[in-house]
Design an enzyme around this catalytic site. Structure first.
Site: not given
Length: 388
Positions: A147, A285, A314, A333
């Site tokens: 990704n 991050r 998260q 995210h």
């Protein structure tokens, strides 16, 4: 036979999609560096389906159960009474995504007596305590490059969103207004700005490639310098350190892994060295930035905007201050979980599982930790440089 514990984000609130906005996916067969896409023996789903949520199961159920393995799928991952906590002690394989990470702390890894491999369906394995995984001889793997381009595209989008002051203008339309002066008073052109990229690996380099046509002055810093011909073609200025680069840029994008060296890196002191009114986009991050220092810099005007889609932890709690700080462009995210990205990281997860169960070597580029040491990509991305 193995027990596979798979942690995925919940299905859409409107239910699992009966149909999709587009038919199929664009076809690519390799990444920009020549690395081929995942090559599993099968998929278990149709490319373009939402396989990253609970009902999608990364397309793994039939494959695993036909081979005699047990698959447990959950989105309940946090706290001592979570499904993840209860199922972990006898799990042989744990799989989760960076977007909804199953945090494998030292305590959880100690508890996971059967665990042999932890797989990240996507990129970024910092939700696994790598030192403890090394100590226990647990393999850690991720689907490198699956990704990266999606995250790079998201980064460029957020840079433009901040600089052009897009979000308030969009809100004006939703509110029925036509308040041009209110919106353009904070709107700038990206053209002519100095843009710095922190870490020019797969994602960072893709961002550099995509920003070059905007007629900006590009800067970067990385452990490893890019080839001279790349620097020349893109007009890059290399800096030995992030501290050397920060005072010279109007926009900073962050692509470094979360390590002991990068945790909390962007604190009050470093932010104060940036040009007043600079922008930061951090899709790497959340913990690389000091949470409260970012809020203070936006409140004071030292930063003109901050965006990204990574948080610490998260999912971010409802009262996280980044949700309400001024001039932000945060998203949950999502940057690396587009439908094409899901296809690639689900296929890569299956490829890793096929190799693991057959006792074959896992692709070197997928490895983070193996045999009690950093390996493959982990040896360059997570291990400390030899000189340190």
């Amino acid at each position: 036979m193995a027990k596979v514990l798979l942690v995925l984000y919940p299905d859409p609130k409107t239910g699992y999609p009966p149909e999709y906005a587009r038919d199929g996916l664009p076809q690519i067969d390799h990444y920009p560096n020549g690395q081929t896409l995942p090559t599993p023996e099968g998929l278990g789903f149709t490319p373009g389906e939402l396989v990253g949520s609970m009902s999608g199961e990364l397309g793994l159920r039939k494959y695993l159960e036909d081979a005699g393995h047990t698959l447990v799928v959950t989105s309940d991952k946090d706290g001592p009474d979570s499904v993840f906590e209860r199922e972990l002690p006898d799990a042989d394989v744990v799989i989760s995504q960076p977007f909804w990470p199953a945090y494998l702390t030292p305590e959880r890894l100690e508890k996971a007596q059967n665990l042999k491999i932890a797989i990240t369906a996507g990129i970024g394995s910092d939700h696994v305590n790598l030192a403890k995984a090394i100590e226990k001889g647990i393999t850690v793997a991720e689907v490198t490059y699956s990704n990266s381009i999606g995250v790079a595209e998201h980064t460029v989008m957020q840079v433009l969103t901040l600089v052009r002051n897009y979000l308030p203008a969009y809100e004006t339309v939703l509110d029925g207004g036509w308040d041009i002066a209110d919106n353009v008073a904070r709107a700038y052109d990206l053209e002519g700005m100095d843009v710095g990229v922190f870490a020019a690996g797969r994602i960072g380099r893709a961002v550099l490639e995509r920003l070059a046509p905007f007629d900006v002055r590009l800067h970067y810093t990385d452990r490893a310098r890019l080839p001279h011909d790349v620097e020349e073609r893109l007009g890059l200025t290399f800096h030995e350190s992030i501290d050397e680069m920060l005072p010279l840029v109007d926009v900073l994008t962050v692509h470094a892994p979360l390590t002991d060296e990068t945790r909390g890196l962007f604190d009050d002191a470093r932010l104060a060295t940036m040009r007043r009114g600079a922008y930061i986009v951090n899709p790497a991050r959340g913990a690389i930035a000091d949470r409260d220092a970012i809020v203070r810099a936006l409140d004071s005007g030292q930063l003109a905007g901050y965006a990204g889609d990574v948080w610490d932890i998260q999912p971010a709690p409802a009262d996280h201050p980044w949700r309400t700080m001024p001039h932000h462009g945060m998203t949950p995210h999502v940057s690396g979980s587009s439908l094409p990205s899901q296809y690639r990281y689900a296929a890569g997860t299956r490829e890793i599982l096929e190799a693991f169960f057959a006792g074959r070597p896992i692709r070197k580029e997928y490895l983070i930790v193996e045999g009690g040491a950093y390996a493959g990509t982990g040896a360059t991305s997570y291990a400390k440089p030899a000189s340190s």
